[in-house]
Design a protein around this motif. Structure first.
Motif, PDB file in Angstrom:
ATOM      1  N   HIS A 280      10.453   1.337  19.838  1.00 37.15           N
ATOM      2  CA  HIS A 280      11.143   0.169  19.293  1.00 37.15           C
ATOM      3  C   HIS A 280      12.486   0.024  19.995  1.00 37.15           C
ATOM      4  O   HIS A 280      12.998   0.973  20.589  1.00 37.15           O
ATOM      5  CB  HIS A 280      11.395   0.323  17.789  1.00 37.15           C
ATOM      6  N   VAL A 281      13.046  -1.186  19.925  1.00 41.78           N
ATOM      7  CA  VAL A 281      14.478  -1.364  20.137  1.00 41.78           C
ATOM      8  C   VAL A 281      14.998  -1.962  18.839  1.00 41.78           C
ATOM      9  O   VAL A 281      14.297  -2.714  18.164  1.00 41.78           O
ATOM     10  CB  VAL A 281      14.797  -2.265  21.346  1.00 41.78           C
ATOM     11  N   ASP A 282      16.199  -1.614  18.465  1.00 40.81           N
ATOM     12  CA  ASP A 282      16.703  -1.973  17.142  1.00 40.81           C
ATOM     13  C   ASP A 282      17.567  -3.228  17.201  1.00 40.81           C
ATOM     14  O   ASP A 282      17.850  -3.772  18.270  1.00 40.81           O
ATOM     15  CB  ASP A 282      17.509  -0.805  16.561  1.00 40.81           C
ATOM     16  N   ALA A 283      17.974  -3.688  16.016  1.00 36.00           N
ATOM     17  CA  ALA A 283      18.869  -4.834  15.892  1.00 36.00           C
ATOM     18  C   ALA A 283      19.618  -4.710  14.575  1.00 36.00           C
ATOM     19  O   ALA A 283      19.101  -4.168  13.602  1.00 36.00           O
ATOM     20  CB  ALA A 283      18.086  -6.142  15.937  1.00 36.00           C
ATOM     21  N   HIS A 284      20.853  -5.198  14.555  1.00 36.72           N
ATOM     22  CA  HIS A 284      21.660  -5.125  13.338  1.00 36.72           C
ATOM     23  C   HIS A 284      22.728  -6.205  13.391  1.00 36.72           C
ATOM     24  O   HIS A 284      23.170  -6.619  14.472  1.00 36.72           O
ATOM     25  CB  HIS A 284      22.312  -3.744  13.205  1.00 36.72           C
ATOM     26  N   SER A 285      23.144  -6.649  12.212  1.00 42.43           N
ATOM     27  CA  SER A 285      24.162  -7.702  12.138  1.00 42.43           C
ATOM     28  C   SER A 285      25.546  -7.193  12.546  1.00 42.43           C
ATOM     29  O   SER A 285      26.404  -7.972  12.957  1.00 42.43           O
ATOM     30  CB  SER A 285      24.224  -8.269  10.718  1.00 42.43           C
TER      31      SER A 285
END
Length: 398
Positions: A280-285
């Motif tokens: 996976h590659v992640d994401a966050h606000s």
């Protein structure tokens, strides 16, 4: 990120019987106060007040509310259980709440191939059988065939009916016996010995590489770049390098497919894989969220995949050394993707697509090739004896 689907997700502000059931489970675990019903808003608390004749009205299940106290309790439970901490209750969190209710001795435990028994009582049984020197398979809280084999061996040696069922007589014997193995993890010794005995080469190793998302589920999107496409490219590069080293490699999906977590783990189990790598590659606000993290199966309280933990550390450190991405460490999780596999399983989050620096790094094909080489190095180092293990970031396939 976890796998809380396809069950409707319960969140702050929701009402109904399902919320009441969640709150009852949280109260049974002492995570919600047992005083004023937590499922009632303050202005409805009088519904449960004593009446003139000394009785009390039971609160209506339909008005049970997922309030702030419930969300906080859910977050605490998720943190302790190694789940994604989002304060919401989906399929995985709801199942974990139900499993946490069981203590060893509450019910009869036996192997059911159609609907395997799951719960904390099974974890307790597996740990106890391991402590007595028998191999009951992974300590995952699922009463599978390996747990039955280990239990039968114990019953046979102790003079019990070797039926693979944990009933009153078996429980009594388990409580009477002192521990044969203390201060160690016998499963770790077995797994480590198995790796050393299997040799350093990767020939005939079966490795499943799992690119996350896929199909219409694209994951995080940045411009024309999607998480699904990025990890599929990464998985293809890893597949090529592992195949060149002699391993047999399977991908869990094509470019336009999105198997469920259960289908991905079943694929790996059916392939009799030696290793499972989810990408996976992640994401966050948050604008500060960046870096590489890895995850392995573990409860945070002793039960874990020891080889999975070892590989998670190797893979993460190799990626960090070869890319310069921030090191976020390795973490124990009880996600079904890691728990349901019958082989060591690791999830690697190779950077944050939502972070401008990480995104530029990941969009560089040379960096993705470096990540693929890092995974190959980690797989090879996993099978090397300690005296032949090279320093992190130095292994190159001959």
């Amino acid at each position: 990120m976890g796998t809380d689907s396809p069950m409707p997700i319960l969140r702050l502000g929701d009402r109904g019987p399902a919320v009441a059931d969640v709150q009852a489970a949280l109260r049974s675990l002492s995570l919600l106060p047992a005083g004023r019903p937590a499922d009632l808003p303050a202005d409805r608390a009088t519904d449960a007040a004593p009446t003139g004749n000394g009785t009390a009205h039971a609160p209506s299940l339909d008005v049970a509310e997922f309030d702030a106290a419930t969300e906080l309790a859910v977050r605490h439970f998720q943190q302790v259980r190694g789940l994604s901490v989002d304060g919401r209750v989906g399929e995985e969190t709801y199942r974990a709440l139900n499993e946490a209710r069981w203590s060893l001795g509450d019910r009869l435990l036996r192997y059911d191939p159609v609907r395997p028994i799951r719960g904390d009582d099974v974890i307790n049984l597996q740990e106890r059988v391991h402590e007595l020197g028998y191999d009951a398979g992974p300590v995952d809280g699922i009463f599978g065939p390996e747990t039955e084999v280990g239990l039968r061996a114990f019953q046979r040696d102790y003079g019990l009916t070797a039926d693979g069922t944990c009933g009153p007589a078996t429980l009594r014997a388990l409580r009477q016996l002192g521990r044969k193995v203390t201060g160690g993890r016998p499963q770790l010794l077995r797994q480590s010995a198995s790796l050393v005995d299997s040799g350093p080469h990767l020939l005939s190793r079966r490795i499943v590489v799992d690119p996350g998302h896929g199909g219409e589920e694209t994951g995080f999107t940045a411009g024309e770049t999607t998480e699904a496409d990025l990890v599929f490219d990464l998985a293809s590069r890893i597949e090529g390098r592992l195949a060149a080293a002699g391993a047999t490699v399977y991908l869990t999906r094509g470019r336009d497919q999105n198997p469920s977590p259960a289908e991905r783990t079943a694929f790996a189990n059916d392939a009799r894989a030696d290793l499972f790598i989810s990408l996976h590659v992640d994401a966050h606000s948050s604008e500060h969220a960046r870096g590489v993290a890895s995850y392995y199966y573990g409860t945070g309280s002793g039960a874990s995949s020891t080889v999975g933990e070892q590989f998670a550390n190797l893979a993460r450190r190799e990626v960090v050394a070869r890319t310069g991405l921030l090191d976020l460490g390795s973490h124990a999780k009880t996600w079904d993707l890691l728990r349901m596999t019958r082989m060591p399983a690791v999830r690697l989050d190779a950077g944050y697509l939502s972070h401008p620096v990480d995104r530029l790094v990941l969009l560089d094909a040379r960096v993705r090739s470096a990540i693929a080489s890092a995974v190959l190095a980690a797989v090879q180092r996993l099978h090397l004896p300690a005296e032949a293990d090279p320093p992190t970031g130095t292994f190159v396939l001959p």
